[in-house]
Design an enzyme around this catalytic site. Structure first.
Site, PDB file in Angstrom:
ATOM      1  N   HIS A  77      63.688  25.860  14.457  1.00 13.79           N
ATOM      2  CA  HIS A  77      62.547  24.974  14.173  1.00 13.79           C
ATOM      3  C   HIS A  77      61.236  25.744  14.081  1.00 13.79           C
ATOM      4  O   HIS A  77      60.344  25.361  13.336  1.00 13.79           O
ATOM      5  CB  HIS A  77      62.457  23.867  15.225  1.00 13.79           C
ATOM      6  CG  HIS A  77      63.465  22.786  15.029  1.00 13.79           C
ATOM      7  ND1 HIS A  77      63.253  21.467  15.377  1.00 13.79           N
ATOM      8  CD2 HIS A  77      64.718  22.817  14.497  1.00 13.79           C
ATOM      9  CE1 HIS A  77      64.330  20.751  15.076  1.00 13.79           C
ATOM     10  NE2 HIS A  77      65.228  21.541  14.555  1.00 13.79           N
TER      11      HIS A  77
ATOM     12  N   ASP B 191      80.285  20.733  18.439  1.00 15.57           N
ATOM     13  CA  ASP B 191      81.554  21.423  18.194  1.00 15.57           C
ATOM     14  C   ASP B 191      82.641  20.679  18.945  1.00 15.57           C
ATOM     15  O   ASP B 191      82.763  20.781  20.170  1.00 15.57           O
ATOM     16  CB  ASP B 191      81.466  22.877  18.671  1.00 15.57           C
ATOM     17  CG  ASP B 191      82.781  23.626  18.532  1.00 15.57           C
ATOM     18  OD1 ASP B 191      83.772  23.028  18.048  1.00 15.57           O
ATOM     19  OD2 ASP B 191      82.825  24.814  18.906  1.00 15.57           O
TER      20      ASP B 191
ATOM     21  N   PRO C 202      65.170  19.763   7.918  1.00 18.63           N
ATOM     22  CA  PRO C 202      66.180  18.863   7.366  1.00 18.63           C
ATOM     23  C   PRO C 202      66.646  17.863   8.413  1.00 18.63           C
ATOM     24  O   PRO C 202      66.488  18.084   9.613  1.00 18.63           O
ATOM     25  CB  PRO C 202      67.324  19.812   6.982  1.00 18.63           C
ATOM     26  CG  PRO C 202      67.134  21.018   7.827  1.00 18.63           C
ATOM     27  CD  PRO C 202      65.673  21.128   8.136  1.00 18.63           C
TER      28      PRO C 202
ATOM     29  N   ASP D  65      81.133  30.789  18.768  1.00 15.87           N
ATOM     30  CA  ASP D  65      82.370  31.226  18.106  1.00 15.87           C
ATOM     31  C   ASP D  65      82.546  30.383  16.837  1.00 15.87           C
ATOM     32  O   ASP D  65      81.668  29.609  16.473  1.00 15.87           O
ATOM     33  CB  ASP D  65      83.562  31.051  19.060  1.00 15.87           C
ATOM     34  CG  ASP D  65      83.773  29.597  19.469  1.00 15.87           C
ATOM     35  OD1 ASP D  65      83.114  28.691  18.895  1.00 15.87           O
ATOM     36  OD2 ASP D  65      84.594  29.345  20.363  1.00 15.87           O
TER      37      ASP D  65
ATOM     38  N   THR E  70      77.687  25.151  16.958  1.00 13.26           N
ATOM     39  CA  THR E  70      78.874  25.465  17.759  1.00 13.26           C
ATOM     40  C   THR E  70      78.568  25.379  19.257  1.00 13.26           C
ATOM     41  O   THR E  70      79.483  25.341  20.079  1.00 13.26           O
ATOM     42  CB  THR E  70      79.462  26.859  17.403  1.00 13.26           C
ATOM     43  OG1 THR E  70      80.728  27.000  18.045  1.00 13.26           O
ATOM     44  CG2 THR E  70      78.583  28.005  17.853  1.00 13.26           C
TER      45      THR E  70
ATOM     46  N   GLU F 267      53.254  20.855  16.121  1.00 15.77           N
ATOM     47  CA  GLU F 267      54.649  20.725  15.690  1.00 15.77           C
ATOM     48  C   GLU F 267      55.556  20.111  16.746  1.00 15.77           C
ATOM     49  O   GLU F 267      56.443  19.322  16.449  1.00 15.77           O
ATOM     50  CB  GLU F 267      55.224  22.107  15.307  1.00 15.77           C
ATOM     51  CG  GLU F 267      54.711  22.654  14.005  1.00 15.77           C
ATOM     52  CD  GLU F 267      55.119  24.106  13.780  1.00 15.77           C
ATOM     53  OE1 GLU F 267      56.176  24.539  14.286  1.00 15.77           O
ATOM     54  OE2 GLU F 267      54.373  24.821  13.089  1.00 15.77           O
TER      55      GLU F 267
ATOM     56  N   GLY G 121      56.955  29.671   9.172  1.00 20.01           N
ATOM     57  CA  GLY G 121      57.534  30.968   9.511  1.00 20.01           C
ATOM     58  C   GLY G 121      57.657  31.191  11.010  1.00 20.01           C
ATOM     59  O   GLY G 121      57.226  30.363  11.815  1.00 20.01           O
TER      60      GLY G 121
HETATM   61  C1  HEM Z   1      70.556  21.360   7.629  1.00 22.79           C
HETATM   62  C2  HEM Z   1      70.359  21.932   8.758  1.00 22.79           C
HETATM   63  C3  HEM Z   1      70.328  21.263  10.093  1.00 22.79           C
HETATM   64  C4  HEM Z   1      70.227  19.940  10.442  1.00 22.79           C
HETATM   65  C5  HEM Z   1      70.127  18.749   9.518  1.00 22.79           C
HETATM   66  C6  HEM Z   1      70.233  19.868  11.878  1.00 22.79           C
HETATM   67  C7  HEM Z   1      70.130  18.696  12.604  1.00 22.79           C
HETATM   68  C8  HEM Z   1      70.245  18.607  13.969  1.00 22.79           C
HETATM   69  C9  HEM Z   1      70.174  17.390  14.718  1.00 22.79           C
HETATM   70  C10 HEM Z   1      69.925  16.006  14.144  1.00 22.79           C
HETATM   71  C11 HEM Z   1      70.376  17.701  16.016  1.00 22.79           C
HETATM   72  C12 HEM Z   1      70.425  16.737  17.191  1.00 22.79           C
HETATM   73  C13 HEM Z   1      69.201  16.761  18.045  1.00 22.79           C
HETATM   74  C14 HEM Z   1      69.366  15.834  19.216  1.00 22.79           C
HETATM   75  O1  HEM Z   1      70.375  15.158  19.355  1.00 22.79           O
HETATM   76  O2  HEM Z   1      68.453  15.775  20.036  1.00 22.79           O
HETATM   77  C15 HEM Z   1      70.587  19.117  16.086  1.00 22.79           C
HETATM   78  C16 HEM Z   1      70.839  19.824  17.239  1.00 22.79           C
HETATM   79  C17 HEM Z   1      70.924  21.188  17.293  1.00 22.79           C
HETATM   80  N1  HEM Z   1      70.730  22.075  16.259  1.00 22.79           N
HETATM   81 FE1  HEM Z   1      70.608  21.609  14.330  1.00 22.79          FE
HETATM   82  N2  HEM Z   1      70.359  21.126  12.381  1.00 22.79           N
HETATM   83  C18 HEM Z   1      70.410  22.005  11.340  1.00 22.79           C
HETATM   84  C19 HEM Z   1      70.497  23.379  11.398  1.00 22.79           C
HETATM   85  C20 HEM Z   1      70.480  24.090  12.576  1.00 22.79           C
HETATM   86  C21 HEM Z   1      70.363  25.530  12.658  1.00 22.79           C
HETATM   87  C22 HEM Z   1      70.214  26.466  11.450  1.00 22.79           C
HETATM   88  C23 HEM Z   1      70.393  25.845  13.970  1.00 22.79           C
HETATM   89  C24 HEM Z   1      70.270  27.191  14.643  1.00 22.79           C
HETATM   90  C25 HEM Z   1      70.541  28.346  14.121  1.00 22.79           C
HETATM   91  C26 HEM Z   1      70.549  24.603  14.705  1.00 22.79           C
HETATM   92  C27 HEM Z   1      70.692  24.511  16.056  1.00 22.79           C
HETATM   93  C28 HEM Z   1      70.857  23.337  16.745  1.00 22.79           C
HETATM   94  C29 HEM Z   1      71.184  23.299  18.148  1.00 22.79           C
HETATM   95  C30 HEM Z   1      71.461  24.485  19.040  1.00 22.79           C
HETATM   96  C31 HEM Z   1      71.225  21.932  18.493  1.00 22.79           C
HETATM   97  C32 HEM Z   1      71.519  21.346  19.866  1.00 22.79           C
HETATM   98  C33 HEM Z   1      70.300  21.374  20.707  1.00 22.79           C
HETATM   99  C34 HEM Z   1      70.617  21.095  22.152  1.00 22.79           C
HETATM  100  O3  HEM Z   1      71.784  20.925  22.516  1.00 22.79           O
HETATM  101  O4  HEM Z   1      69.646  21.068  22.915  1.00 22.79           O
HETATM  102  N3  HEM Z   1      70.579  23.569  13.827  1.00 22.79           N
HETATM  103  N4  HEM Z   1      70.480  19.657  14.827  1.00 22.79           N
END
Ligand code: HEM
Ligand SMILES: *[C@@H]1O[C@H](CO)[C@@H](O)[C@H](O)[C@H]1NC(C)=O
Ligand SMILES: *[C@@H]1O[C@H](CO)[C@@H](O)[C@H](O)[C@H]1NC(C)=O
Ligand SMILES: CC(=O)N[C@H]1CO[C@H](CO)[C@@H](O)[C@@H]1O
Length: 330
Positions: free
Chosen positions: A72, A247, A165, A257, A197, A91, A78
């Site tokens: 984020h 995951d 996104p 993984d 994951t 933000e 950036g």
């Molecule tokens: C199109 C791309 C992506 C979308 C639409 C997306 C969307 C989301 C959404 C909706 C959540 C749930 C947040 C919540 O329940 O509070 C989430 C969690 C998460 N996202 Fe993504 N994400 C994307 C890409 C990424 C990328 C590139 C990373 C890191 C390299 C990432 C890492 C995470 C992590 C680690 C969580 C869990 C956070 C936690 O457990 O505290 N995401 N994401």
């Protein structure tokens, strides 16, 4: 003849050197080990390692917090630590950042470094180093992070809302969003899968898929039926603020993984976009390969390094904040 060849080749060398200097300036001065010898006798990366390790041993979800924080941060203005700034419409106050965590861990690292060498280590670099440590502790391969980023001075909620996104963003749109940050389709699949994951997701982000997919009154037909009934138990139609593992491969949800790719190949993706990358023609072959080879383990680190290059400030741009939560008062 020989002499003029020597002259022209030294001319070429001089031009090449001039060009390299120019390139170096325009693309910034990030490098591996930027802080070597810059913090007295202290090893900056080791100090961060020790702090992250202590936190990780108490809470393995630290890796999810930091991966999401870096994603984020880097996608909005950036990798400039703009996500860390406090304020009424920065933000971190934007909807997509509601559940982003890890701020106090970054504060702890910053405090420790400021005591040893004030004004030297940027908050943007702390994010990159700390995230790498947590990925390693959670089972990912070690990767060398480039450092030398400077911290930004601007942070706007509106920019977080428009640059991040969401769970129903179409795959081709997400691919474009990553491409505009110099990240390939494979980088996108590596980063989404590497983040998800280990992540946990609130019911609200996928409830539609369980009960009323695209207003059909039914569940998303691509979801594995045993996953569907399990997710419905955790997430009833209304009123739940629970979380589930992104995951769904048993025993794999806290480990960096390739379990995520295996899960989505079996219809166990939780977010719509997570499931769709396994069938979209742009991404499905990559998903199949990552699910069945060691490519994820070998390539995730370099995708993180590329994420860490997005829109960086270097050299005399930006500043090194004294506190990660506030711009320096001049
Ligand atoms: C199109 C791309 C992506 C979308 C639409 C997306 C969307 C989301 C959404 C909706 C959540 C749930 C947040 C919540 O329940 O509070 C989430 C969690 C998460 N996202 Fe993504 N994400 C994307 C890409 C990424 C990328 C590139 C990373 C890191 C390299 C990432 C890492 C995470 C992590 C680690 C969580 C869990 C956070 C936690 O457990 O505290 N995401 N994401
Ligand atoms: C759904 O998940 C179950 C339990 O993991 C698995 O046995 C089954 O093969 C999956 N179904 C499909 C269609 O992939
Ligand atoms: C993408 O790469 C180009 C060329 O290296 C660079 O000028 C540009 O700033 C990069 N874009 C981002 C968002 O980092
Ligand atoms: C830390 C922080 O400011 N979180 C905010 C993120 O956005 C949501 C929704 O706008 C707010 O409710 C949180 O307080």
């Amino acid at each position: 003849m020989a002499r003029s060849r020597a002259t022209s080749s030294s001319m070429a060398l001089a031009i090449a050197l001039l060009f390299m200097t120019f390139v170096d300036q325009s693309y910034g001065q990030m490098k591996v080990g930027f802080y070597n010898g810059k913090c007295g006798n202290s090893d900056v990366e080791q100090i961060i390692f020790d702090i992250v390790k202590t936190t990780f041993q108490r809470d393995r979800k630290t890796v999810a917090a930091l991966l999401r924080l870096q994603f984020h941060d880097c996608f909005v203005r950036g990798c400039d630590a703009s996500i860390l700034l406090d304020g009424s419409s920065t933000e971190k106050t934007a909807g997509p950042n509601g559940s982003v965590r890890g701020y106090t861990l970054i504060d702890t690292c910053k405090g420790s470094l400021e005591r040893r060498c004030p004004g030297v280590v940027s908050c943007a670099d702390i994010i990159a180093i700390a995230t790498r440590v947590s990925v390693f502790l959670a089972g990912g391969k070690w990767y060398n992070v480039e450092t030398g980023r400077r911290d930004g001075t601007i942070s706007r909620a509106s920019e977080a809302n428009s640059n991040l996104p969401g769970p129903t963003t179409p795959v081709n749109v997400a691919v474009q969003l990553f491409a505009s940050r110099n990240l390939t389709t494979e980088d996108f699949v590596l980063l989404l899968g590497g983040g998800h994951t280990v992540g946990f997701l609130h019911c609200s982000f996928f409830l539609d898929r369980l009960y009323n997919f695209r207003n059909t009154g039914r569940a998303d037909p691509t979801m594995n039926l045993s996953t569907l009934s399990s997710l419905r138990r955790t997430c009833p139609r209304t009123g739940s603020n629970s979380v589930v593992a992104a995951d769904q491969t048993t025993g794999s949800s806290l480990t960096v993984d390739n379990g995520f790719y295996k899960a989505i190949k079996g219809g166990k993706g939780v977010l719509q976009i997570d499931q769709q990358i396994s069938s979209d023609p742009l991404t499905r072959n990559i998903v199949t390969r990552l699910a069945s080879t060691n490519d994820f383990a070998n390539k995730f680190g370099s995708a993180m390094v590329k994420l860490g290059r997005v829109g960086v400030l270097t050299g005399k741009q930006g500043q090194v904040r004294k506190s990660c939560r506030a711009v320096n008062s001049s």
